[in-house]
Design a protein around this motif. Structure first.
Motif, PDB file in Angstrom:
ATOM      1  N   ASN A  41       0.828  -1.215   0.000  1.00 42.02           N
ATOM      2  CA  ASN A  41       0.000   0.000   0.000  1.00 42.02           C
ATOM      3  C   ASN A  41       0.854   1.253   0.000  1.00 42.02           C
ATOM      4  N   GLU A  42       1.955   1.232   0.753  1.00 41.84           N
ATOM      5  CA  GLU A  42       2.804   2.418   0.841  1.00 41.84           C
ATOM      6  C   GLU A  42       3.495   2.704  -0.485  1.00 41.84           C
ATOM      7  N   ILE A  43       4.033   1.668  -1.111  1.00 42.45           N
ATOM      8  CA  ILE A  43       4.707   1.880  -2.397  1.00 42.45           C
ATOM      9  C   ILE A  43       3.704   2.302  -3.463  1.00 42.45           C
ATOM     10  N   ALA A  44       2.500   1.727  -3.439  1.00 43.56           N
ATOM     11  CA  ALA A  44       1.472   2.142  -4.396  1.00 43.56           C
ATOM     12  C   ALA A  44       1.113   3.613  -4.186  1.00 43.56           C
ATOM     13  N   ASP A  45       1.035   4.053  -2.932  1.00 41.32           N
ATOM     14  CA  ASP A  45       0.767   5.469  -2.645  1.00 41.32           C
ATOM     15  C   ASP A  45       1.846   6.361  -3.244  1.00 41.32           C
ATOM     16  N   TYR A  46       3.112   5.995  -3.025  1.00 38.25           N
ATOM     17  CA  TYR A  46       4.217   6.797  -3.550  1.00 38.25           C
ATOM     18  C   TYR A  46       4.211   6.818  -5.076  1.00 38.25           C
ATOM     19  N   ALA A  47       4.037   5.660  -5.668  1.00 41.49           N
ATOM     20  CA  ALA A  47       4.118   5.556  -7.123  1.00 41.49           C
ATOM     21  C   ALA A  47       3.021   6.351  -7.826  1.00 41.49           C
ATOM     22  N   LEU A  48       1.827   6.371  -7.211  1.00 40.60           N
ATOM     23  CA  LEU A  48       0.676   7.021  -7.847  1.00 40.60           C
ATOM     24  C   LEU A  48       0.506   8.477  -7.444  1.00 40.60           C
ATOM     25  N   ARG A  49       1.410   8.978  -6.614  1.00 39.65           N
ATOM     26  CA  ARG A  49       1.271  10.362  -6.139  1.00 39.65           C
ATOM     27  C   ARG A  49       1.190  11.387  -7.268  1.00 39.65           C
ATOM     28  N   ALA A  70      -2.413  11.341  -8.124  1.00 38.67           N
ATOM     29  CA  ALA A  70      -3.371  11.584  -7.040  1.00 38.67           C
ATOM     30  C   ALA A  70      -3.383  13.021  -6.553  1.00 38.67           C
ATOM     31  N   VAL A  71      -2.579  13.908  -7.158  1.00 40.53           N
ATOM     32  CA  VAL A  71      -2.575  15.296  -6.719  1.00 40.53           C
ATOM     33  C   VAL A  71      -3.916  15.967  -6.954  1.00 40.53           C
ATOM     34  N   GLN A  72      -4.695  15.444  -7.881  1.00 39.47           N
ATOM     35  CA  GLN A  72      -6.044  15.946  -8.081  1.00 39.47           C
ATOM     36  C   GLN A  72      -6.970  14.790  -8.422  1.00 39.47           C
ATOM     37  N   ARG A  73      -8.235  14.977  -8.090  1.00 37.55           N
ATOM     38  CA  ARG A  73      -9.227  13.932  -8.320  1.00 37.55           C
ATOM     39  C   ARG A  73     -10.212  14.391  -9.389  1.00 37.55           C
ATOM     40  N   PRO A  74     -10.780  13.458 -10.129  1.00 39.30           N
ATOM     41  CA  PRO A  74     -11.828  13.836 -11.086  1.00 39.30           C
ATOM     42  C   PRO A  74     -13.001  14.456 -10.337  1.00 39.30           C
ATOM     43  N   PRO A  75     -13.702  15.403 -10.954  1.00 34.77           N
ATOM     44  CA  PRO A  75     -14.877  15.977 -10.288  1.00 34.77           C
ATOM     45  C   PRO A  75     -15.929  14.918 -10.030  1.00 34.77           C
ATOM     46  N   ALA A  76     -16.650  15.075  -8.920  1.00 35.50           N
ATOM     47  CA  ALA A  76     -17.727  14.139  -8.609  1.00 35.50           C
ATOM     48  C   ALA A  76     -18.795  14.219  -9.685  1.00 35.50           C
ATOM     49  N   PRO A  77     -19.499  13.124  -9.966  1.00 29.96           N
ATOM     50  CA  PRO A  77     -20.547  13.143 -11.002  1.00 29.96           C
ATOM     51  C   PRO A  77     -21.569  14.243 -10.790  1.00 29.96           C
ATOM     52  N   GLU A  78     -21.942  14.495  -9.522  1.00 27.61           N
ATOM     53  CA  GLU A  78     -22.945  15.531  -9.240  1.00 27.61           C
ATOM     54  C   GLU A  78     -22.414  16.904  -9.616  1.00 27.61           C
TER      55      GLU A  78
END
Length: 211
Positions: A184-192, A195-203
């Motif tokens: 989980n930690e390496i996946a967090d680092y690799a995808l940082r 992950a700096v921004q998220r897609p807007p919520a559907p609503e």
């Protein structure tokens, strides 16, 4: 109810695990069938009952690693909707399994030259399929962002896999993190970078469209 594996299946598993340990310590070429038999407590004749030769054991190890990776990737991609979560789960699983089966993955990454040509072609194709699943979800995530970062998808995917795969070199059991936690930690680092921004919520997207 799923029954217990047959004794033959269990024996093959023990042989493959024992062989992977020997191959990882002293190399494929330096390991004999006699040593493998001794390591798992079998006679040489009994060992040949399960595997024709050392090459067959190596081939089965490669087939198992790739089959597991492809199966996991397809299951996660089919059951998880959010692309970033798919990527996180795939990378975390790759790290966890590499740590838990460190000897096998060392063999997988270091003994490729010993694998028959026809199998290597299959392994390369399976790797391509696996990497394509990752690429597809990176692209899907970027497409959903209003201001996607400039990322070379191929370089990004290969960098993530490099971070996940390389743990077989340095992971030591008994450290402060379990294999799952490290994954989980390496996946967090690799995808940082994603992950700096998220897609807007559907609503929110719907409101922006109708305003």
């Amino acid at each position: 109810m799923v029954g217990r594996p047959s004794r033959a299946v269990e024996s093959r598993r023990e042989i493959m695990d024992g062989a992977a340990e020997l191959f990882s310590r002293q190399g494929y070429r330096a390991t004999s069938m006699i040593e493998i038999a001794a390591a798992v407590g079998l006679s040489k004749a009994t060992l040949y009952h399960y595997f024709r030769n050392k090459e067959e054991i190596l081939v089965r190890l490669y087939e198992e690693v790739m089959a597991d990776a492809i199966e996991n990737a397809r299951e996660v991609a089919a059951s998880v909707d959010e692309p970033l979560e798919v990527l996180h789960r795939l990378l975390a699983y790759r790290v966890q399994t590499t740590c838990e089966r460190q000897s096998m993955y060392k063999v997988f990454f270091e003994e490729e030259e010993e694998v028959p040509d026809e199998l290597i072609r299959t392994v390369i194709e399976q790797r391509r399929q696996y990497e394509e699943i990752l690429r597809t979800h990176v692209v899907a995530y970027l497409d959903a962002l209003r201001f996607p970062p400039e990322i070379d998808v191929t370089v990004f995917v290969n960098s993530c896999l490099g971070a996940a795969n390389w743990v077989y070199k340095w992971y030591r059991p008994g450290g402060p993190l379990t294999a799952a936690q490290l994954g989980n930690e390496i996946a967090d680092y690799a995808l940082r970078p994603l992950a700096v921004q998220r897609p807007p919520a559907p609503e929110a997207s719907a409101r922006a469209t109708t305003s």
